[in-house]
Design a protein around this motif. Structure first.
Motif, PDB file in Angstrom:
ATOM      1  N   LYS A 176      -7.158   3.735  10.589  1.00 54.46           N
ATOM      2  CA  LYS A 176      -5.846   2.780  11.191  1.00 54.46           C
ATOM      3  C   LYS A 176      -5.298   4.054  12.141  1.00 54.46           C
ATOM      4  CE  LYS A 176      -4.900   0.624   6.761  1.00 54.46           C
ATOM      5  NZ  LYS A 176      -4.327   1.629   5.612  1.00 54.46           N
ATOM      6  N   ASN A 224      -9.417  -0.438  -2.211  1.00 52.36           N
ATOM      7  CA  ASN A 224     -10.237   0.014  -0.926  1.00 52.36           C
ATOM      8  C   ASN A 224     -10.510   1.412  -0.864  1.00 52.36           C
ATOM      9  OD1 ASN A 224      -9.604  -2.617  -0.864  1.00 52.36           O
ATOM     10  ND2 ASN A 224      -8.038  -2.501   0.856  1.00 52.36           N
ATOM     11  N   ASP A 225      -9.215   2.326  -0.695  1.00 52.78           N
ATOM     12  CA  ASP A 225      -9.689   3.618  -0.600  1.00 52.78           C
ATOM     13  C   ASP A 225      -9.930   4.332  -1.709  1.00 52.78           C
ATOM     14  OD1 ASP A 225      -8.947   4.481   2.035  1.00 52.78           O
ATOM     15  OD2 ASP A 225      -7.019   3.675   1.939  1.00 52.78           O
ATOM     16  N   GLY A 232      -4.606   0.951  -4.879  1.00 45.96           N
ATOM     17  CA  GLY A 232      -5.420   0.624  -3.742  1.00 45.96           C
ATOM     18  C   GLY A 232      -6.894   0.832  -3.837  1.00 45.96           C
ATOM     19  N   ARG A 245     -15.245   3.865   3.789  1.00 44.94           N
ATOM     20  CA  ARG A 245     -15.029   2.394   3.576  1.00 44.94           C
ATOM     21  C   ARG A 245     -15.835   1.529   5.029  1.00 44.94           C
ATOM     22  NH1 ARG A 245      -8.664   1.786   3.135  1.00 44.94           N
ATOM     23  NH2 ARG A 245      -8.838  -0.532   3.744  1.00 44.94           N
ATOM     24  N   ARG A 279       1.859  -3.906   4.939  1.00 43.63           N
ATOM     25  CA  ARG A 279       1.198  -2.755   5.584  1.00 43.63           C
ATOM     26  C   ARG A 279       1.893  -2.455   6.785  1.00 43.63           C
ATOM     27  NH1 ARG A 279      -4.018  -5.286   3.556  1.00 43.63           N
ATOM     28  NH2 ARG A 279      -5.097  -3.622   2.629  1.00 43.63           N
ATOM     29  N   ARG A 310       5.155  -0.663   2.331  1.00 45.82           N
ATOM     30  CA  ARG A 310       4.759   0.761   2.167  1.00 45.82           C
ATOM     31  C   ARG A 310       5.014   1.559   3.723  1.00 45.82           C
ATOM     32  NH1 ARG A 310      -1.700   0.751   1.984  1.00 45.82           N
ATOM     33  NH2 ARG A 310      -1.634   0.124   4.173  1.00 45.82           N
TER      34      ARG A 310
HETATM   35  C1  PEP Z   1      -6.092  -0.009  -0.500  1.00 48.52           C
HETATM   36  O1  PEP Z   1      -6.531   1.035   0.129  1.00 48.52           O
HETATM   37  O2  PEP Z   1      -6.816  -0.601  -1.293  1.00 48.52           O
HETATM   38  C2  PEP Z   1      -5.093  -0.724   0.254  1.00 48.52           C
HETATM   39  C3  PEP Z   1      -4.680  -1.696  -0.140  1.00 48.52           C
HETATM   40  O3  PEP Z   1      -4.744  -0.128   1.342  1.00 48.52           O
HETATM   41  P1  PEP Z   1      -5.421  -0.297   2.725  1.00 48.52           P
HETATM   42  O4  PEP Z   1      -6.517  -1.224   2.590  1.00 48.52           O
HETATM   43  O5  PEP Z   1      -4.342  -0.791   3.682  1.00 48.52           O
HETATM   44  O6  PEP Z   1      -5.836   1.082   2.954  1.00 48.52           O
END
Ligand code: PEP
Ligand code: MG
Length: 608
Positions: free
Chosen positions: A417, A527-528, A525, A538, A377, A409
């Motif tokens: 962020k 999370n997003d 990813g 999130r 990251r 990335r």
């Molecule tokens: C995600 O979105 O799953 C990911 C790994 O990126 P980040 O958490 O840095 O947005």
């Protein structure tokens, strides 16, 4: 607010339906009341013929709302519209997020000794003598008045609540605080307070809220402690299995400081706060009545099978000891085997990579047994000031020297962020605005310098470059073309580099066939992807998504099925022990997790 405003403005009301299996119980009620109290308007709740104040935990609880019940909240006065919509939203999210306590399925057992069966609070094995709980009340000196003791107790609960915010169970303290506030308002002296607690506990008897009487006792004990009345409990100095009628939620923390190896409670429920906190400790715990057992004799507590075995035979003890050792071994072996490959039972090798943010986490990842970096990251590399090209190059070189397989990335700024040296426009929906690869267009100089540094650092190394937040093939092509223009400008050969993308925007799920033509790899990813699939931020304070929703696995399945380029996963889901078997079933072969989760993730894989 004037009486006129309170009673002569048109009341607002809404009907709310209890959909959670656990009903509208103490913890969600406390969260509801805590928000309701921030508004000055009058708020009442009506169920059947009964109308109560919705700003009081006890009053609201007295409606005994169960799954399937609908009740009405009515608001009168200032800001009642805003209060209504906020309370409505909170209520819906409380209902949706209420975790059902799963009844653990009992494993079959074959012990020769007498088995006392019970309900499983948490699984495990313990072999030790039993110790029957006993407590003594001791009167110490205290100069506090009842009101002062009450305030001190409320402060303590507030501190416990804020200190445990990250923990799912923090609301237990909020619930106790709200309960104490409402009980305290009605009692001027300790005697009155004690009487009220007795009365309220008696009312709970036989109802679904029965197990909350331990919360009442807990509050009484907390206030009494500030008045110098202490409960002294002694525990053996050798390992023991504790047997008690019930424990107070606040006693669990102290208990973990003793030699206790298991707990059997007679009068609690799977849903009590005591049970919830016991479950968190990870020790085996059962609801059963073992009163007749004499103290000091060894028993087996096998909460995989939901039994306490009294008078175990040598064969029983041998069997239980074997199981206990296997458990312990699994726990201690994970870190020891962290440098070994992670192969499933069928022998399939799964790569476990790390998600890192800087050189320190890269070193930790190496130490923890990471086989590569699945996600660097880069936005966390320089958090304070804009770095020079030289500083960036140095940082990348250092990280690239540690592993052979590295995915870096490009800056993923925007949404949650931020970087002080990258100015982004103020947007109403930053998660849906200038973010990730969209910075290629808005901040080309910053991205250009970052790519330049990566290119210098990766000479002779096959680094993978990944673009975040890609939502269309054009976006990917533009970003890759941009990278090639930077390389050309600085006359750097980047033919050894690979270019891939994060899968975190739902549109991509339907474009995989087209992306196959242009990308070298994908990384999911979750999370997003989860936040965008469910349209729930999130970082949202109250709305939560179900991390294990079948929707997410279906999305992953879609990608894996259509992708002709390697797919890995770098969202938090990759380290979730309940998700790992499903991810492997979907043919995921590389999981990228936080450095501290590597050993455990490898161990989970070995058990699939
Ligand atoms: C995600 O979105 O799953 C990911 C790994 O990126 P980040 O958490 O840095 O947005
Ligand atoms: Mg992301």
């Amino acid at each position: 607010m004037s009486l006129f405003q309170k009673f002569f403005t048109k009341p607002k009301s809404i009907q709310l339906s209890v959909t959670s299996n656990n009903g509208f119980h103490l913890r969600p009620v406390a969260q509801f009341v805590s928000l309701a109290k921030t508004f000055s308007c009058q708020i009442t709740a009506t169920f059947k013929d009964k109308t109560v104040d919705a700003k009081g935990v006890n009053t609201l609880l007295s409606l005994s709302l169960e799954k399937g019940d609908s009740f009405t909240i009515t608001l009168r006065g200032k800001k009642s519209e805003e209060a209504l919509s906020k309370l409505h939203l909170l209520f819906e999210s409380l209902m949706a997020n209420e975790k059902k306590v799963k009844k653990v399925k009992k494993e079959l057992y074959s012990y020769e000794g007498n088995a006392i069966e019970g309900e499983i609070i948490s699984e495990g094995i313990a072999i030790a003598p039993t110790y029957h709980y006993s407590a003594k009340e001791i009167q110490n000196e205290s100069r506090l008045s009842f009101q002062e003791a009450l305030h001190k107790s409320l402060d303590e609960l507030e501190t416990l609540y804020s200190r445990n915010q990250k923990n799912d169970n923090a609301t237990i303290y909020l619930a106790q605080k709200e309960l104490l506030t409402s009980l305290g308002e009605k009692s001027q002296t300790l005697t009155k307070f004690e009487q009220l607690i007795k009365k309220e506990s008696a009312l709970l008897l036989g109802t679904k809220l029965d197990s909350k009487s331990s919360d009442y006792k807990d509050l009484l004990q907390r206030v009494k402690r500030h008045l110098g009345i202490e409960i002294k409990v002694t525990f053996p100095s050798i390992p023991f299995i504790l047997f008690a009628n019930d424990l107070l939620p606040s006693e669990i923390d102290n208990l973990t400081q003793t030699q206790v190896v298991g707990v059997v409670l007679k009068d609690t429920s799977l849903y009590s706060h005591t049970a919830i906190l016991l479950r968190d400790t990870g020790m085996p715990a059962l609801i059963a009545d073992i009163t007749p057992l004499t103290e000091k004799a060894d028993i087996i507590l096998d909460t995989y099978s939901g039994v306490a075995i009294c008078k175990p035979t040598p064969k029983d003890l041998q069997k239980a000891t074997h199981r206990l050792q296997k458990n312990k071994k699994q726990k201690t072996m994970a870190p020891k085997k962290r440098f070994e490959n992670a192969n499933t039972r069928e022998g399939k090798n799964i790569k476990v990579f790390a998600n890192i943010a800087d050189i320190n986490s890269a070193k930790t990842a190496k130490n923890e047994g990471a086989e590569g970096i699945g996600l660097l990251r880069s936005e966390f590399l320089f958090k304070e000031e804009k770095p020079t090209l030289e500083l960036q190059t140095k940082a990348y070189k250092e990280i690239f020297s540690l592993f052979d397989d590295i995915t870096v990335r490009t800056l993923d700024i925007g949404g949650d962020k931020e970087l002080p040296y990258i100015k982004l426009p103020k947007e109403n929906n930053p998660f849906l605005g200038i973010r990730g690869a969209r910075l290629f267009k808005t901040h080309p100089e910053i991205i250009s310098e970052q790519l330049h540094a990566i290119f210098i650092a990766s000479q002779n190394k096959s680094i993978k470059i990944m673009f975040p937040m890609i939502s269309s093939v054009k976006e990917f092509n533009d970003a890759k073309e941009f990278a090639y223009t930077v390389a050309k400008k600085h006359q750097i050969d980047i033919s050894q580099l690979q270019f891939g993308m994060m899968i975190e925007v739902p549109s991509v799920l339907f474009l995989i066939e087209d992306f196959n033509e242009v990308v070298d790899f994908y990384s999911i990813g979750t999370n997003d992807l989860t936040q965008y699939l469910f349209a729930i931020e999130r970082t949202h304070p109250t709305l939560k998504t179900d991390a294990l929703s079948p929707v997410i696995f279906d999305a992953i399945k879609m990608v894996v099925k259509k992708a002709t380029k390697p797919v890995s996963i770098c969202g938090e889901l990759a380290a979730n022990k309940d998700a790992i078997p499903k991810l492997l079933e979907l043919d995921m072969e590389t999981l990228s997790v936080s450095p501290k989760s590597i050993a455990q993730t490898k161990e989970e894989i070995r058990n699939v």
